[in-house]
Write a protein that holds these residues in place. Structure first.
Motif, PDB file in Angstrom:
ATOM      1  N   SER A 166       0.859  -1.178   0.000  1.00  0.00           N
ATOM      2  CA  SER A 166       0.000   0.000   0.000  1.00  0.00           C
ATOM      3  C   SER A 166       0.897   1.231   0.000  1.00  0.00           C
ATOM      4  N   ASP A 167       0.357   2.348  -0.400  1.00  0.00           N
ATOM      5  CA  ASP A 167       1.157   3.575  -0.495  1.00  0.00           C
ATOM      6  C   ASP A 167       1.764   3.985   0.837  1.00  0.00           C
ATOM      7  N   ASP A 168       1.057   3.692   1.935  1.00  0.00           N
ATOM      8  CA  ASP A 168       1.578   4.026   3.266  1.00  0.00           C
ATOM      9  C   ASP A 168       2.476   2.926   3.822  1.00  0.00           C
ATOM     10  N   GLN A 169       2.663   1.843   3.041  1.00  0.00           N
ATOM     11  CA  GLN A 169       3.507   0.708   3.412  1.00  0.00           C
ATOM     12  C   GLN A 169       3.074   0.057   4.725  1.00  0.00           C
ATOM     13  N   GLU A 170       1.753  -0.049   4.899  1.00  0.00           N
ATOM     14  CA  GLU A 170       1.215  -0.697   6.090  1.00  0.00           C
ATOM     15  C   GLU A 170       0.433  -1.967   5.755  1.00  0.00           C
ATOM     16  N   SER A 171       0.312  -2.265   4.464  1.00  0.00           N
ATOM     17  CA  SER A 171      -0.370  -3.469   4.021  1.00  0.00           C
ATOM     18  C   SER A 171       0.367  -4.017   2.812  1.00  0.00           C
ATOM     19  N   SER A 185      -3.391  -0.737  11.826  1.00  0.00           N
ATOM     20  CA  SER A 185      -4.061  -0.207  10.640  1.00  0.00           C
ATOM     21  C   SER A 185      -5.159  -1.117  10.110  1.00  0.00           C
ATOM     22  N   LYS A 186      -5.433  -2.207  10.821  1.00  0.00           N
ATOM     23  CA  LYS A 186      -6.494  -3.113  10.373  1.00  0.00           C
ATOM     24  C   LYS A 186      -7.862  -2.469  10.552  1.00  0.00           C
ATOM     25  N   ARG A 187      -8.792  -2.879   9.709  1.00  0.00           N
ATOM     26  CA  ARG A 187     -10.174  -2.389   9.719  1.00  0.00           C
ATOM     27  C   ARG A 187     -10.267  -0.898   9.424  1.00  0.00           C
ATOM     28  N   LYS A 188      -9.312  -0.389   8.673  1.00  0.00           N
ATOM     29  CA  LYS A 188      -9.348   1.011   8.238  1.00  0.00           C
ATOM     30  C   LYS A 188      -9.481   1.123   6.723  1.00  0.00           C
ATOM     31  N   GLY A 189      -9.657  -0.015   6.048  1.00  0.00           N
ATOM     32  CA  GLY A 189      -9.847   0.005   4.607  1.00  0.00           C
ATOM     33  C   GLY A 189      -8.576   0.006   3.793  1.00  0.00           C
ATOM     34  N   ILE A 190      -7.419  -0.082   4.462  1.00  0.00           N
ATOM     35  CA  ILE A 190      -6.138  -0.035   3.743  1.00  0.00           C
ATOM     36  C   ILE A 190      -5.946  -1.289   2.900  1.00  0.00           C
ATOM     37  N   GLY A 191      -6.218  -2.449   3.499  1.00  0.00           N
ATOM     38  CA  GLY A 191      -6.086  -3.700   2.760  1.00  0.00           C
ATOM     39  C   GLY A 191      -7.094  -3.806   1.628  1.00  0.00           C
ATOM     40  N   THR A 192      -8.308  -3.327   1.874  1.00  0.00           N
ATOM     41  CA  THR A 192      -9.344  -3.339   0.839  1.00  0.00           C
ATOM     42  C   THR A 192      -8.925  -2.505  -0.359  1.00  0.00           C
ATOM     43  N   LYS A 193      -8.415  -1.316  -0.079  1.00  0.00           N
ATOM     44  CA  LYS A 193      -7.962  -0.419  -1.155  1.00  0.00           C
ATOM     45  C   LYS A 193      -6.821  -1.053  -1.940  1.00  0.00           C
TER      46      LYS A 193
END
Length: 201
Positions: free
Chosen positions: A63-68, A132-140
């Motif tokens: 992910s762009d924020d490198q959290e997923s 960062s889970k359940r914030k939509g990062i993985g979905t995106k």
């Protein structure tokens, strides 16, 4: 979305290690990893192994924020080399444990039996750091990766929890089989080209 390279190896390992370390319920990771006082180190090595395999025989996305992150394998590109043999040996000694090798081999046979008979991409593992889970990062990230691949090949995966199964179903995957012969359930999903075309028409 970032297409990862070897320079991102430590970042990817950190994401996956932190994502799965706290998951102590029966699942694929805990089935493969020897459960002892060195569990954290063993999970770390498993994630390192998977990262190296995906970077060599597939693709890894951040992910762009490198959290997923999400790791893909292209099975048709996978080859046995001296390097991968050494990786496998280290996986046994540093992660699985000699006594667990037989059950892991049986698991691999079950997985391969459910692989599509045509060329496909394998969504191998996906993780997001706990905060960062359940914030939509993985979905995106998954949406971006699926758009990146488009309709090039069917995408296959297996998962162990109903929550993950429903997550992937929302993204066009369909459960085509399941098994409960191991110490945990396994759901096999496929995002086929026919299914995508049906959704779009």
């Amino acid at each position: 979305m970032i297409v990862a390279t070897y320079k991102d190896l430590n970042t990817i390992i950190t994401i996956l290690h932190s994502s799965f370390l706290t998951e102590t319920f029966p699942n694929s990771i805990n089935f493969v990893v020897k459960q002892d006082k060195n569990r954290s180190e063993r999970i770390h090595y498993l994630m390192k192994y998977q990262c190296k395999m995906a970077l060599k025989f597939g693709q890894v996305f951040l992910s762009d924020d490198q959290e997923s992150c999400v790791l893909f394998l292209s099975p048709e590109k996978k080859k046995i080399t001296l390097k991968t043999i050494l990786w496998d040996i280290n996986l046994v000694t540093k992660c699985i444990g000699i006594n667990n090798v037989y059950k892991v081999i049986l698991r691999e046979k079950i997985l391969k039996k459910n692989h599509p008979k045509i060329s496909f991409l394998h969504l191998w593992i996906m993780g997001t750091i706990p905060k960062s889970k359940r914030k939509g990062i993985g979905t995106k990230l998954l949406k971006e990766v699926l758009e990146y691949y488009g309709n090039t090949k069917p995408i296959y995966l297996e998962t162990t929890t109903e929550s993950n199964m429903h997550f992937y179903k929302k993204h066009g995957f369909k459960v085509f089989n399941e098994t409960h012969v191991l110490e945990y359930p396994l759901y096999f999903l496929l995002r086929s080209l026919d299914r995508l075309q049906a959704v779009k028409s």
